[in-house]
Design an enzyme around this catalytic site. Structure first.
Site, PDB file in Angstrom:
ATOM      1  N   PRO A   8      45.222  50.569  61.981  1.00  0.00           N
ATOM      2  CA  PRO A   8      44.789  50.635  63.380  1.00  0.00           C
ATOM      3  C   PRO A   8      44.591  49.254  64.000  1.00  0.00           C
ATOM      4  O   PRO A   8      44.452  49.138  65.213  1.00  0.00           O
ATOM      5  CB  PRO A   8      43.456  51.391  63.309  1.00  0.00           C
ATOM      6  CG  PRO A   8      42.967  51.189  61.914  1.00  0.00           C
ATOM      7  CD  PRO A   8      44.163  50.981  61.039  1.00  0.00           C
TER       8      PRO A   8
ATOM      9  N   GLU B 246      41.136  52.040  56.432  1.00  0.00           N
ATOM     10  CA  GLU B 246      39.784  51.619  56.803  1.00  0.00           C
ATOM     11  C   GLU B 246      39.510  50.168  56.445  1.00  0.00           C
ATOM     12  O   GLU B 246      38.506  49.589  56.833  1.00  0.00           O
ATOM     13  CB  GLU B 246      38.762  52.525  56.110  1.00  0.00           C
ATOM     14  CG  GLU B 246      38.690  53.880  56.795  1.00  0.00           C
ATOM     15  CD  GLU B 246      38.139  54.977  55.909  1.00  0.00           C
ATOM     16  OE1 GLU B 246      37.545  54.660  54.859  1.00  0.00           O
ATOM     17  OE2 GLU B 246      38.334  56.156  56.280  1.00  0.00           O
TER      18      GLU B 246
ATOM     19  N   GLY C 179      52.582  46.139  60.965  1.00  0.00           N
ATOM     20  CA  GLY C 179      53.489  44.990  60.967  1.00  0.00           C
ATOM     21  C   GLY C 179      54.011  44.666  59.577  1.00  0.00           C
ATOM     22  O   GLY C 179      53.952  45.504  58.667  1.00  0.00           O
ATOM     23  N   ASP C 180      54.509  43.447  59.427  1.00  0.00           N
ATOM     24  CA  ASP C 180      55.073  43.035  58.150  1.00  0.00           C
ATOM     25  C   ASP C 180      54.010  42.995  57.053  1.00  0.00           C
ATOM     26  O   ASP C 180      54.295  43.272  55.891  1.00  0.00           O
ATOM     27  CB  ASP C 180      55.726  41.656  58.291  1.00  0.00           C
ATOM     28  CG  ASP C 180      56.955  41.723  59.190  1.00  0.00           C
ATOM     29  OD1 ASP C 180      57.665  42.742  59.155  1.00  0.00           O
ATOM     30  OD2 ASP C 180      57.195  40.756  59.939  1.00  0.00           O
ATOM     31  N   GLY C 181      52.775  42.648  57.431  1.00  0.00           N
ATOM     32  CA  GLY C 181      51.699  42.595  56.454  1.00  0.00           C
ATOM     33  C   GLY C 181      51.394  43.988  55.920  1.00  0.00           C
ATOM     34  O   GLY C 181      51.185  44.181  54.724  1.00  0.00           O
TER      35      GLY C 181
ATOM     36  N   ARG D 229      48.631  34.421  68.323  1.00  0.00           N
ATOM     37  CA  ARG D 229      48.089  33.406  67.417  1.00  0.00           C
ATOM     38  C   ARG D 229      49.204  32.568  66.789  1.00  0.00           C
ATOM     39  O   ARG D 229      49.027  31.380  66.531  1.00  0.00           O
ATOM     40  CB  ARG D 229      47.242  34.061  66.312  1.00  0.00           C
ATOM     41  CG  ARG D 229      48.032  34.909  65.295  1.00  0.00           C
ATOM     42  CD  ARG D 229      47.080  35.712  64.421  1.00  0.00           C
ATOM     43  NE  ARG D 229      47.721  36.481  63.366  1.00  0.00           N
ATOM     44  CZ  ARG D 229      48.304  37.672  63.518  1.00  0.00           C
ATOM     45  NH1 ARG D 229      48.368  38.223  64.723  1.00  0.00           N
ATOM     46  NH2 ARG D 229      48.829  38.304  62.497  1.00  0.00           N
TER      47      ARG D 229
ATOM     48  N   ASP E 246      55.421  36.719  53.362  1.00  0.00           N
ATOM     49  CA  ASP E 246      55.429  37.870  54.287  1.00  0.00           C
ATOM     50  C   ASP E 246      54.124  37.963  55.068  1.00  0.00           C
ATOM     51  O   ASP E 246      53.608  39.055  55.322  1.00  0.00           O
ATOM     52  CB  ASP E 246      55.642  39.186  53.528  1.00  0.00           C
ATOM     53  CG  ASP E 246      57.022  39.287  52.907  1.00  0.00           C
ATOM     54  OD1 ASP E 246      57.795  38.320  52.997  1.00  0.00           O
ATOM     55  OD2 ASP E 246      57.331  40.348  52.319  1.00  0.00           O
TER      56      ASP E 246
ATOM     57  N   GLU F  13      51.147  36.643  54.066  1.00  0.00           N
ATOM     58  CA  GLU F  13      49.970  36.462  53.211  1.00  0.00           C
ATOM     59  C   GLU F  13      50.001  35.054  52.636  1.00  0.00           C
ATOM     60  O   GLU F  13      51.072  34.540  52.311  1.00  0.00           O
ATOM     61  CB  GLU F  13      50.025  37.428  52.016  1.00  0.00           C
ATOM     62  CG  GLU F  13      49.708  38.854  52.319  1.00  0.00           C
ATOM     63  CD  GLU F  13      48.258  39.073  52.667  1.00  0.00           C
ATOM     64  OE1 GLU F  13      47.372  38.528  51.983  1.00  0.00           O
ATOM     65  OE2 GLU F  13      48.020  39.787  53.661  1.00  0.00           O
TER      66      GLU F  13
END
Ligand SMILES: CCCCCCCCCCCCC/C=C/[C@@H](O)[C@H](COP(=O)(O)O)NC(C)=O
Ligand SMILES: Nc1ncnc2c1ncn2[C@@H]1O[C@H](COP(=O)(O)OP(=O)(O)O)[C@@H](O)[C@H]1O
Ligand SMILES: [Ca+2]
Length: 563
Positions: free
Chosen positions: A156, A188, A214-216, A328, A523, A525
């Site tokens: 979310p 969550e 997204g990619d993460g 960002r 990716d 991280e």
């Protein structure tokens, strides 16, 4: 790459009737391959000897059965309580009490976007109508590649925090129309989806996974699925030389993140409806995955960008600005660009076989790519090992030392809205290789020119300070490594000065002084180690996608369904 053949003549019609469409008589035919309808009131003139006639002829439409989403009996002339609107009352009173059915199908629109289109056909009696509905449903039921049960994970908080709304408003209605049942988990916390997949999820219940984010978020789901698959097969992912077991379940990506490059580079757009339709039709796109190890410890997997220096620093800076959303990356990008840091280190790599091409090929990976269909080059490595010759010492590895502004590796193009051709425009999705891009120290002005070329048509590799290699494995060692390479530091004539700073950095991990080290952006991280070993695993996972279609695919005759 091949252009799809024109539709074959419907040799064996399963059903053929004269039905009414918008008050005009149409000859409607169903074969095992196509649903077609042709206005018989205006018979088009044939311009050539082809039995298809001019396929653009007014009133002729072909919809491949594999692109039909659903068929439903249409309730005529009654309020449609679902949407709170009244359906249009037909002009022709004779039609008002007719029976009708509606076929929903995929329509291609520009920029690789798919839409759900509909045609409603009226029958003179209910038996005929039901016969049509049943015949089309029967054909659809033969498409066993289509998923019936999906496990959906929604982040979310990805991108602009719209994941939940995108899923509920744009995707869920398409799944329900296609009679796909879903279990939905709204995450969550970070790694909720990964951990659920790794240990809890009853994967036998599903035909696929869906990632809304997204990619993460995609990376989380991919990690959960790969780790689970290895554990279930007794494979130890800490061993960097293990042959990993390909994952059975396909993953669909509903883009709702900041970069969305995995979706964009496998589908051609970052559009939720398009992605949902690729899932419904049961597309399958195999994809390479890099495994990343530090000594004999597994760190992570990567499919898109693995970047040290510039992209690592952009990510480190942008993590503190998450609240800004996708913007960002722009702010941190400018800041990192201005800091203009370079890093010293050694890259060793195992080049790919020549038959898979080079990172500067004009040829790009597209739906049905011939290079990705070659017998996998990856397997060669294991064969060499089995026959006793060690590829690592037989001279195949190449070594490059230097000062780099950026070291990037990508096992796919990483095309995204920000950079439509991507970081590695010719990288292939499923060839078992990654493109390694080394950007050596250069002036700020030159580096800016290089970066800007990612956003236009110019070749970003056409600079004397950029080198590119197509590789199957690589290693990176920073010149001043923490802990285990004091020796190298001395050997390299590491000054007391350098050692002093590397000492400070070691003792103050939060220190962002980057005299010695950057971080790897994996990716999206940050990896905890600078020294890494990377290996590409050919076609380890599969997505509900088909690669980017050539533009010609959505030209005639396939777009004839457009109404
Ligand atoms: C100063 C001008 C700069 C223009 C440079 C444009 C280059 C764009 C190349 C983008 C390649 C993106 C590769 C994708 C990376 C994602 O895995 C990662 C994480 O994406 P997420 O936040 O999860 O959607 N995104 C970033 C920006 O690191
Ligand atoms: N419920 C959650 N709360 C916080 N973080 C989450 C949650 N679910 C997933 N994440 C994490 O959020 C990170 C970013 O998510 P992603 O969907 O890729 O968005 P973005 O593209 O904006 O970075 C991922 O690394 C994922 O692990
Ligand atoms: Ca690849």
């Amino acid at each position: 790459m091949d252009k799809p053949p024109p539709p074959k003549p419907p040799l064996l019609p399963l059903l053929c009737s004269q039905l009414s469409l918008q008050h005009r008589v149409n000859e409607v035919t169903l074969t095992s391959a196509f649903l077609s309808w042709r206005d018989v009131e205006t018979r088009p003139k044939r311009t050539s000897g082809s039995i298809y006639g001019p396929l653009k002829a007014a009133g002729s439409h072909y919809v491949p059965v594999c692109e039909i989403i659903s068929v439903q009996e249409t309730e005529e002339d009654c309020p449609n309580t679902d949407v709170g609107k009244w359906q249009k009352v037909p002009h022709n009173p004779a039609e008002s009490n007719q029976h009708a059915f509606t076929v929903s199908y995929v329509e291609r629109t520009p920029k690789h976007r798919w839409r759900c289109s509909e045609v409603t056909l009226h029958c003179t009696d209910r038996t005929l109508c039901l016969q049509w509905v049943q015949a089309i449903r029967e054909q659809l039921s033969l498409l066993t590649i289509r998923p019936k049960r999906l496990l959906v994970y929604i982040n979310p908080y990805g991108g602009k925090h719209r994941g939940k709304r995108i899923y509920e408003q744009k995707v869920a209605p398409i799944f329900s129309r296609a009679s796909i049942s879903t279990d939905v988990i709204v995450t969550e916390r970070a790694n909720h989806a990964r951990d659920h997949l790794k240990t809890e999820a009853d994967l036998k219940k599903y035909d696929g996974l869906v990632c809304v984010g997204g990619d993460g978020m995609f990376s989380e789901i991919m990690h959960g699925l790969i780790s689970r698959t290895q554990r279930d097969s007794g494979v130890d992912q800490d061993r960097s030389d293990e042959t990993l077991i390909p994952c059975g379940l396909r993953i669909g990506i509903i883009p709702a993140g900041s970069t969305d490059c995995v979706c964009y580079a496998t589908v051609g757009s970052n559009d939720p409806v398009t992605s949902a339709l690729h899932i419904v039709v049961g597309d399958s796109q195999p994809m390479d995955v890099c495994s990343i190890h530090h000594n004999n410890t597994f760190l992570r997997y990567s499919v898109s960008l693995l970047g040290y220096g510039f992209y690592g620093d952009v990510l480190t800076d942008s993590e503190r600005k998450r609240w800004m959303g996708p913007a960002r990356y722009d702010i941190s990008g400018v800041k990192t660009f201005l800091s203009h840091r370079y890093y010293e280190g050694t890259i060793s790599f195992l080049p790919a076989d020549e038959n898979v091409g080079t990172p500067r090929d004009k040829l790009q990976c597209r739906a049905g790519c011939n290079i990705c269909r070659l017998p996998t080059a990856d397997k060669q490595v294991y064969k060499d090992k089995e026959s006793g010759s060690d590829t690592e010492t037989d001279g195949a590895w190449q070594v490059i030392r230097g000062k780099f502004l950026a070291i990037n590796a990508a096992c796919m193009s990483c095309a995204c809205p920000r950079s439509p051709k991507g970081l590695a425009p010719s990288a292939h999705l499923a060839d078992g290789t990654a493109d390694l891009i080394l950007v050596r120290k250069c002036t700020r002005f030159d580096f800016l020119r290089h970066l800007l070329r990612h956003t236009n048509k110019d070749d970003q590799f056409d600079h004397p300070f950029v080198e590119v290699y197509r590789v199957r494995q690589f290693r990176f060692t920073p010149r001043y490594e923490d802990g285990d390479s004091e020796l190298e530091l001395r050997e390299a004539g590491g000054s007391g000065h350098a050692r002093f700073f590397s000492q400070i950095c070691r003792e103050h991990p939060a220190c962002t002084c980057s005299l010695a080290h950057s971080s790897w952006n994996c990716d999206g991280e940050i990896l905890p180690h600078a020294a890494i070993q990377v290996r590409v695993h050919c076609q380890l996972i599969k997505l509900f996608a088909r690669g980017i279609e050539e533009q010609s695919v959505f030209e005639e005759p396939y777009a004839l369904g457009a109404m």
